[in-house]
Design a protein around this motif. Sequence first.
Motif, PDB file in Angstrom:
ATOM      1  N   GLY A 186       0.879  -1.268  -0.041  1.00  0.00           N
ATOM      2  CA  GLY A 186       0.111  -0.055  -0.165  1.00  0.00           C
ATOM      3  C   GLY A 186       0.852   1.210  -0.013  1.00  0.00           C
ATOM      4  O   GLY A 186       2.010   1.000   0.263  1.00  0.00           O
ATOM      5  N   THR A 187       0.373   2.403  -0.115  1.00  0.00           N
ATOM      6  CA  THR A 187       0.985   3.485  -0.083  1.00  0.00           C
ATOM      7  C   THR A 187       0.925   4.148   1.303  1.00  0.00           C
ATOM      8  O   THR A 187       1.850   4.862   1.741  1.00  0.00           O
ATOM      9  N   PHE A 188       0.038   3.946   2.086  1.00  0.00           N
ATOM     10  CA  PHE A 188      -0.187   4.304   3.330  1.00  0.00           C
ATOM     11  C   PHE A 188       0.273   5.847   3.769  1.00  0.00           C
ATOM     12  O   PHE A 188       1.073   6.110   4.494  1.00  0.00           O
ATOM     13  N   ASP A 189      -0.469   6.561   2.927  1.00  0.00           N
ATOM     14  CA  ASP A 189      -0.363   7.958   3.086  1.00  0.00           C
ATOM     15  C   ASP A 189      -1.162   8.700   4.178  1.00  0.00           C
ATOM     16  O   ASP A 189      -2.519   8.077   4.095  1.00  0.00           O
ATOM     17  N   MET A 190      -0.774   9.627   4.851  1.00  0.00           N
ATOM     18  CA  MET A 190      -1.427  10.029   5.910  1.00  0.00           C
ATOM     19  C   MET A 190      -2.221   8.896   6.694  1.00  0.00           C
ATOM     20  O   MET A 190      -3.490   8.754   6.761  1.00  0.00           O
ATOM     21  N   PHE A 191      -1.322   8.156   7.283  1.00  0.00           N
ATOM     22  CA  PHE A 191      -1.645   7.088   8.000  1.00  0.00           C
ATOM     23  C   PHE A 191      -3.011   7.086   8.876  1.00  0.00           C
ATOM     24  O   PHE A 191      -3.108   8.009   9.651  1.00  0.00           O
ATOM     25  N   HIS A 192      -3.951   6.007   8.680  1.00  0.00           N
ATOM     26  CA  HIS A 192      -5.191   6.231   9.254  1.00  0.00           C
ATOM     27  C   HIS A 192      -5.588   4.824   9.984  1.00  0.00           C
ATOM     28  O   HIS A 192      -4.822   3.977   9.565  1.00  0.00           O
TER      29      HIS A 192
ATOM     30  N   LEU B   7      -0.068  11.372  -8.249  1.00  0.00           N
ATOM     31  CA  LEU B   7       0.649  12.498  -7.892  1.00  0.00           C
ATOM     32  C   LEU B   7       0.214  13.035  -6.812  1.00  0.00           C
ATOM     33  O   LEU B   7       0.811  14.206  -6.245  1.00  0.00           O
ATOM     34  N   SER B   8      -1.020  12.544  -5.948  1.00  0.00           N
ATOM     35  CA  SER B   8      -1.490  13.315  -4.965  1.00  0.00           C
ATOM     36  C   SER B   8      -0.805  12.989  -3.679  1.00  0.00           C
ATOM     37  O   SER B   8      -1.322  13.535  -2.423  1.00  0.00           O
ATOM     38  N   VAL B   9      -0.080  11.812  -3.420  1.00  0.00           N
ATOM     39  CA  VAL B   9       0.612  11.417  -2.281  1.00  0.00           C
ATOM     40  C   VAL B   9       1.160  12.658  -1.462  1.00  0.00           C
ATOM     41  O   VAL B   9       1.984  13.457  -1.956  1.00  0.00           O
TER      42      VAL B   9
ATOM     43  N   LYS C 279     -14.622   0.873   6.914  1.00  0.00           N
ATOM     44  CA  LYS C 279     -15.747   1.864   6.282  1.00  0.00           C
ATOM     45  C   LYS C 279     -15.202   3.440   6.813  1.00  0.00           C
ATOM     46  O   LYS C 279     -14.906   3.564   7.822  1.00  0.00           O
ATOM     47  N   GLY C 280     -15.523   4.144   5.676  1.00  0.00           N
ATOM     48  CA  GLY C 280     -15.770   5.749   6.084  1.00  0.00           C
ATOM     49  C   GLY C 280     -14.314   6.437   6.283  1.00  0.00           C
ATOM     50  O   GLY C 280     -14.259   7.540   6.705  1.00  0.00           O
ATOM     51  N   ILE C 281     -13.170   5.740   5.971  1.00  0.00           N
ATOM     52  CA  ILE C 281     -11.943   6.522   5.995  1.00  0.00           C
ATOM     53  C   ILE C 281     -11.042   6.195   4.832  1.00  0.00           C
ATOM     54  O   ILE C 281     -11.010   5.166   4.201  1.00  0.00           O
ATOM     55  N   SER C 282     -10.274   7.064   4.252  1.00  0.00           N
ATOM     56  CA  SER C 282      -9.394   6.702   3.143  1.00  0.00           C
ATOM     57  C   SER C 282      -8.323   8.048   3.061  1.00  0.00           C
ATOM     58  O   SER C 282      -8.444   9.064   3.645  1.00  0.00           O
ATOM     59  N   SER C 283      -7.321   7.751   2.580  1.00  0.00           N
ATOM     60  CA  SER C 283      -6.165   8.623   2.490  1.00  0.00           C
ATOM     61  C   SER C 283      -6.618   9.723   1.415  1.00  0.00           C
ATOM     62  O   SER C 283      -6.534  11.047   1.597  1.00  0.00           O
ATOM     63  N   THR C 284      -7.453   9.234   0.512  1.00  0.00           N
ATOM     64  CA  THR C 284      -8.100  10.468  -0.475  1.00  0.00           C
ATOM     65  C   THR C 284      -8.851  11.563   0.350  1.00  0.00           C
ATOM     66  O   THR C 284      -8.867  12.769   0.001  1.00  0.00           O
ATOM     67  N   GLU C 285      -9.737  10.914   1.106  1.00  0.00           N
ATOM     68  CA  GLU C 285     -10.491  11.857   1.841  1.00  0.00           C
ATOM     69  C   GLU C 285      -9.833  12.917   2.896  1.00  0.00           C
ATOM     70  O   GLU C 285     -10.230  14.000   2.910  1.00  0.00           O
ATOM     71  N   LEU C 286      -8.763  12.263   3.335  1.00  0.00           N
ATOM     72  CA  LEU C 286      -8.071  13.127   4.364  1.00  0.00           C
ATOM     73  C   LEU C 286      -7.223  14.213   3.723  1.00  0.00           C
ATOM     74  O   LEU C 286      -7.045  15.059   4.011  1.00  0.00           O
TER      75      LEU C 286
ATOM     76  N   LEU D 249      -5.825  15.742 -11.409  1.00  0.00           N
ATOM     77  CA  LEU D 249      -4.958  14.803 -11.111  1.00  0.00           C
ATOM     78  C   LEU D 249      -4.079  15.328  -9.804  1.00  0.00           C
ATOM     79  O   LEU D 249      -3.480  14.537  -9.323  1.00  0.00           O
ATOM     80  N   VAL D 250      -4.128  16.575  -9.404  1.00  0.00           N
ATOM     81  CA  VAL D 250      -3.141  17.154  -8.758  1.00  0.00           C
ATOM     82  C   VAL D 250      -3.987  17.694  -7.344  1.00  0.00           C
ATOM     83  O   VAL D 250      -5.193  18.394  -7.693  1.00  0.00           O
ATOM     84  N   ASN D 251      -3.632  17.180  -6.265  1.00  0.00           N
ATOM     85  CA  ASN D 251      -4.347  17.546  -5.279  1.00  0.00           C
ATOM     86  C   ASN D 251      -4.829  19.139  -4.893  1.00  0.00           C
ATOM     87  O   ASN D 251      -3.808  19.884  -4.896  1.00  0.00           O
ATOM     88  N   GLY D 252      -5.884  19.459  -4.640  1.00  0.00           N
ATOM     89  CA  GLY D 252      -6.294  20.784  -4.579  1.00  0.00           C
ATOM     90  C   GLY D 252      -6.420  21.725  -5.637  1.00  0.00           C
ATOM     91  O   GLY D 252      -6.771  22.933  -5.510  1.00  0.00           O
ATOM     92  N   PHE D 253      -6.004  21.413  -6.768  1.00  0.00           N
ATOM     93  CA  PHE D 253      -6.388  21.974  -8.137  1.00  0.00           C
ATOM     94  C   PHE D 253      -7.452  21.803  -9.004  1.00  0.00           C
ATOM     95  O   PHE D 253      -7.565  20.596  -9.188  1.00  0.00           O
ATOM     96  N   GLN D 254      -8.167  22.835  -9.348  1.00  0.00           N
ATOM     97  CA  GLN D 254      -9.129  22.531 -10.477  1.00  0.00           C
ATOM     98  C   GLN D 254      -9.377  23.800 -11.242  1.00  0.00           C
ATOM     99  O   GLN D 254      -9.276  24.905 -10.718  1.00  0.00           O
ATOM    100  N   VAL D 255      -9.762  23.497 -12.295  1.00  0.00           N
ATOM    101  CA  VAL D 255      -9.827  24.876 -13.349  1.00  0.00           C
ATOM    102  C   VAL D 255     -11.430  24.816 -13.129  1.00  0.00           C
ATOM    103  O   VAL D 255     -12.513  24.134 -13.159  1.00  0.00           O
ATOM    104  N   LYS D 256     -11.640  26.285 -12.611  1.00  0.00           N
ATOM    105  CA  LYS D 256     -13.226  26.662 -12.296  1.00  0.00           C
ATOM    106  C   LYS D 256     -13.780  27.621 -13.266  1.00  0.00           C
ATOM    107  O   LYS D 256     -14.995  27.348 -13.378  1.00  0.00           O
TER     108      LYS D 256
END
Length: 434
Positions: free
Chosen positions: A8-14, A47-49, A116-123, A151-158
């Motif tokens: 696993g990537t185990f990003d933002m360990f939860h 790229l979001s890790v 259930k109810g938790i993932s690195s993506t959400e965190l 594909l990059v965390n926090g970025f979006q064309v609005k």
Amino acid sequence: MKKVITYGTFDMFHKGHYNILKRAKEYGDYLIVGVTGENYDIGRGKLSVNDTLATRIENVKNTGLVDEIIVEEYLGQKIGDLIKYDIDYFVIGDDWKGKFDHLSRYCEMVYLERTKGISSTELREKSFKNYNIGVVCDETDDNEIVKEAKLVNGFQVKGVYSPQKEISEKFKEKYDLENIYYEYDELIENSDIIYVRCTIEKRVDLIRQALKKGKHIIYDPPASYKASEIKELIQLAKENNVILMENTKMVHIYVFNQLLWMTQGGLIGDILSFNCSISKNDEERSNLFYDLSSLTLLPMLKILGQDYEKSDYMVTKDGDDIEFASMNFVYPNARAVINVGNKLRVDNQLEIIGTEATIRMKENWWRSKSFSLYKPGGSEAEIYNTNFEGNGFKYLIKSMSTMLKNGRIESMGVFEDESIKIAEILEEIHEINE
Ligand code: CTP
């Protein structure tokens, strides 16, 4: 002794990570955990890790449940690991159900229910600052920024603004954007980053306006063929403490850094020749010559430097537009020849000849994912490559994300003096042409 492995990537360990490790351990006496390496994640487009590899390893170790930690560095490594470590059970969450069944020839596959109810993506989504990108354009093609930014965390064309109302309307619809603006000021007001995508004549003005309002910029280079204007924009970005970034994707892609490493680091010997050509036929855009030249001059300046002794340009025109240019640069011990065709076909290729090897990139080299290295003696070429989907815009945005995180405003992809030097060359050509 029964041996268990999980990955696993185990990003933002939860808690979900802890649970799966605990349950995996129960399957045997010895638990090995494969933590994904940074290059592996970047290569597969993750790229979001957030956490570094060292932090992710530390967090897995701190559970006290794990007997051995390994790094997963490439696709297909798992097969070798199962054999090497003589594994009895491969345990993984059921989000992967069925995906690893082909490994059941080597060991028993176990898919466990996810917590259930938790993932690195959400965190990550909760913890990241959001950056809204606004596009100012004079065409309806987005250069893939809309898809790639997501594909990059926090970025979006609005949002989008175009001086031509129909273009903004088409653009908004085509890319399903939230907002359309009828004034440039409104787009600036409602964005953190402005992507300037229009012909060269309009760039400086649009960039200047947004910089003055303290917005970060991505722009299709060159901003101008006047070095004084480039200097002014760089100064303005500094005064406003914002990033002014060229949309030159090549320098953010792994394989280009390999090329630089080999040529700048002397691995192909002394460079004797740099030969590069580019052409494009785009009836829609005027003055494309400057865009194409900018892209081609950059690798030359990076590889051979700026201290050439002489330069010589041959230019032909079609109406007001430059149709073809051949640029020659005489360096103390090397020559560079750059051919640029605008609406005129020139084969796209890049060749660098060194005393110990020659490097070639064929066809659309500026977005190539590989290059070949030929050593004397006619042996087979060595291929250096990187694989990714899309046009690589995500890597540029990821670099910007890192700069924002580190509070750094000067790009190390394209250095300021390189942008200025390119404009100086283009200015000379422009003057010959007047
Ligand atoms: N896992 C789990 N329960 C969760 C989250 C993850 O059991 N709520 C498991 C996964 O199934 C996998 C391991 O933990 O076996 C490592 O998962 P990883 O992909 O690193 O974590 P995610 O939270 O799923 O990360 P992402 O959101 O980036 O996919």
